[in-house]
Design an enzyme around this catalytic site. Structure first.
Site, PDB file in Angstrom:
ATOM      1  CG  HIS A  63      -4.342   7.262  -5.407  1.00 41.77           C
ATOM      2  ND1 HIS A  63      -5.308   7.446  -4.577  1.00 41.77           N
ATOM      3  CD2 HIS A  63      -4.213   5.785  -5.467  1.00 41.77           C
ATOM      4  CE1 HIS A  63      -5.831   6.104  -4.484  1.00 41.77           C
ATOM      5  NE2 HIS A  63      -5.177   4.980  -4.702  1.00 41.77           N
ATOM      6  CG  HIS A 109      -2.953  -0.030  -9.222  1.00 35.72           C
ATOM      7  ND1 HIS A 109      -3.458  -0.967  -8.525  1.00 35.72           N
ATOM      8  CD2 HIS A 109      -2.044   0.340  -8.674  1.00 35.72           C
ATOM      9  CE1 HIS A 109      -2.660  -1.343  -7.498  1.00 35.72           C
ATOM     10  NE2 HIS A 109      -1.521  -0.597  -7.618  1.00 35.72           N
ATOM     11  CG  HIS A 111       2.539   2.626  -8.496  1.00 41.07           C
ATOM     12  ND1 HIS A 111       1.822   3.325  -7.658  1.00 41.07           N
ATOM     13  CD2 HIS A 111       1.681   1.219  -8.557  1.00 41.07           C
ATOM     14  CE1 HIS A 111       1.016   2.381  -6.840  1.00 41.07           C
ATOM     15  NE2 HIS A 111       0.996   1.266  -7.269  1.00 41.07           N
ATOM     16  CD  GLU A 121       4.278   1.814  -5.924  1.00 38.32           C
ATOM     17  OE1 GLU A 121       3.440   0.813  -5.427  1.00 38.32           O
ATOM     18  OE2 GLU A 121       3.899   3.098  -5.277  1.00 38.32           O
ATOM     19  CG  HIS A 134       1.160  -3.054  -8.281  1.00 34.14           C
ATOM     20  ND1 HIS A 134       1.151  -1.768  -7.240  1.00 34.14           N
ATOM     21  CD2 HIS A 134       2.556  -3.504  -8.637  1.00 34.14           C
ATOM     22  CE1 HIS A 134       2.563  -1.617  -7.162  1.00 34.14           C
ATOM     23  NE2 HIS A 134       3.355  -2.554  -7.681  1.00 34.14           N
ATOM     24  CB  THR A 213       2.924   0.644  -2.246  1.00 35.86           C
ATOM     25  OG1 THR A 213       1.820   0.925  -3.470  1.00 35.86           O
ATOM     26  CG2 THR A 213       3.434  -0.652  -2.480  1.00 35.86           C
ATOM     27  CB  THR A 214      -1.557   3.934  -1.433  1.00 38.31           C
ATOM     28  OG1 THR A 214      -2.238   2.972  -1.645  1.00 38.31           O
ATOM     29  CG2 THR A 214      -0.763   4.203  -2.633  1.00 38.31           C
TER      30      THR A 214
HETATM   31  N1  LIG Z   1      -0.110  -0.345  -4.511  1.00 39.58           N
HETATM   32  S1  LIG Z   1      -0.686  -1.778  -4.170  1.00 39.58           S
HETATM   33  O1  LIG Z   1       0.046  -1.965  -2.793  1.00 39.58           O
HETATM   34  O2  LIG Z   1      -0.873  -2.834  -5.025  1.00 39.58           O
HETATM   35  C1  LIG Z   1      -2.312  -1.195  -3.534  1.00 39.58           C
HETATM   36  C2  LIG Z   1      -3.360  -2.146  -3.648  1.00 39.58           C
HETATM   37  C3  LIG Z   1      -4.567  -2.003  -3.380  1.00 39.58           C
HETATM   38  C4  LIG Z   1      -5.257  -0.715  -2.518  1.00 39.58           C
HETATM   39  C5  LIG Z   1      -6.330  -0.370  -2.228  1.00 39.58           C
HETATM   40  O3  LIG Z   1      -7.350  -1.343  -2.489  1.00 39.58           O
HETATM   41  N2  LIG Z   1      -6.409   0.644  -1.493  1.00 39.58           N
HETATM   42  C6  LIG Z   1      -7.970   1.179  -0.970  1.00 39.58           C
HETATM   43  C7  LIG Z   1      -8.613  -0.007   0.133  1.00 39.58           C
HETATM   44  C8  LIG Z   1      -7.719  -0.108   1.000  1.00 39.58           C
HETATM   45  F1  LIG Z   1      -6.559   0.484   1.391  1.00 39.58           F
HETATM   46  C9  LIG Z   1      -8.277  -0.968   2.028  1.00 39.58           C
HETATM   47  F2  LIG Z   1      -7.598  -1.108   3.221  1.00 39.58           F
HETATM   48  C10 LIG Z   1      -9.606  -1.585   1.968  1.00 39.58           C
HETATM   49  F3  LIG Z   1     -10.070  -2.402   3.261  1.00 39.58           F
HETATM   50  C11 LIG Z   1     -10.290  -1.328   0.840  1.00 39.58           C
HETATM   51  F4  LIG Z   1     -11.509  -1.849   0.706  1.00 39.58           F
HETATM   52  C12 LIG Z   1      -9.647  -0.441  -0.129  1.00 39.58           C
HETATM   53  F5  LIG Z   1     -10.330  -0.408  -1.242  1.00 39.58           F
HETATM   54  C13 LIG Z   1      -3.871   0.029  -2.354  1.00 39.58           C
HETATM   55  C14 LIG Z   1      -2.626  -0.171  -2.826  1.00 39.58           C
HETATM   56 ZN   LIG Z   2       0.152  -0.422  -6.530  1.00 36.20          ZN
END
Ligand SMILES: NS(=O)(=O)c1ccc(C(=O)NCc2c(F)c(F)c(F)c(F)c2F)cc1
Ligand SMILES: [Zn+2]
Length: 275
Positions: A63, A109, A111, A121, A134, A213-214
């Protein structure tokens, strides 16, 4: 964009079905209206301390793409099969700003949109930027990122807007690695990258309590959105848009429009670190 498919899942409008937090009280991103932000003189300056040996690799996660940093001390993450690595002496850390304690950088990363009129975002007075960076940190009072992600003060993400302009030489090393991670699941080594080089001259910021945000949209993020954008050229944007959401052997789907639109503020305060 509504129900438009984003390879590997449906768009943001469909997330509430599986993730009830999608309609929670502190969702991200938001539209930032500078005139409605409250200047808070008690907010400290952001302090980012970086150790060049920390970069681990770069990954197409289906993504976005992310540059991962060494953020744990267990030997498995630092030992190669033959040569043991010295334990990392210190990490890339975020302190000061609106947060208390030490937060460790896990990954950064981006967006972005399918064209220059969308992609960020967070928005400013309703304006979308073509891209948003981000930098994801977790509170070291918790044992791991996964644990911290479940706590209201567990994560801190620094957001940086990118605007179309001159080519940004600081992005070049990241862009050059994208050919090796075109499809979902591909990763390659990426060493000695200083994420501080991606930051603008001013560290003035807005801050508010929000979420990932995901999915799973966890409400554990203190957002720190920098006021000053950095630049990216149309050719560099095109490079981002050449990545694929899809994996090898799947019908190719270009990785674009991987942003969630702004969510309701629901009474939250947005504070400014500057007048
Ligand atoms: N766009 S953002 O808001 O900056 C954002 C930053 C990190 C993640 C993420 O690490 N997702 C995977 C992930 C999780 F969503 C967890 F909840 C978790 F515990 C993880 F270990 C993990 F890798 C998702 C969105
Ligand atoms: Zn992000």
């Amino acid at each position: 964009r509504g129900e438009q498919r984003r390879a590997g899942g449906l768009g943001p409008d469909t997330w509430a079905a599986d993730f009830p937090l999608a309609n929670g009280p502190r969702q991200s991103p938001i539209n930032i209206i500078p005139k409605e932000a409250h200047y808070d003189p008690s907010l400290k300056a952001l302090k980012i301390r970086y150790d060049p040996s920390n970069t681990k690799g770069i990954l197409n996660n289906g993504h976005s793409f992310q540059v991962d940093f060494v953020d744990d001390t267990d030997s498995s993450s630092q030992q190669t099969s033959t040569v043991p690595h010295p334990v990392i002496l210190y990490y890339t850390t975020l302190t000061g700003g609106p947060i208390s304690g030490v937060y460790r950088l896990k990954q950064f990363h981006f967006h972005w949109g399918g064209s220059d009129n969308r992609g960020s975002e967070h928005t400013l007075n309703g304006i979308k930027f073509p891209c948003e960076l981000h930098l994801v940190h977790w509170n070291t009072k918790y044992p791991s990122f996964g644990e911290a992600a479940e706590k209201p003060d567990g994560l801190a993400v620094v957001g940086v807007f990118l605007k179309i302009g001159a080519a940004n030489p600081r992005l070049q090393k990241v862009l050059d690695a994208l050919d090796a991670i075109k499809t979902k699941g591909k990763q390659t080594t990426f060493a000695n990258f200083d994420p501080k080089t991606l930051l603008p001259g001013s560290l003035d910021y807005w801050t508010y309590e929000g979420s990932l945000t995901t999915p799973p949209l966890l409400e554990s993020v203190t957002w720190i959105v920098l006021k000053e954008p950095i630049s990216i050229s149309p050719a560099q944007m095109a490079k981002f848009r050449s990545l694929l959401f899809t994996g090898d052997g799947e019908a190719p789907c270009y990785m674009v429009d991987n942003y969630r639109p702004p969510q309701p503020l629901k009474g939250r305060l947005v504070r400014a670190s500057f007048k």
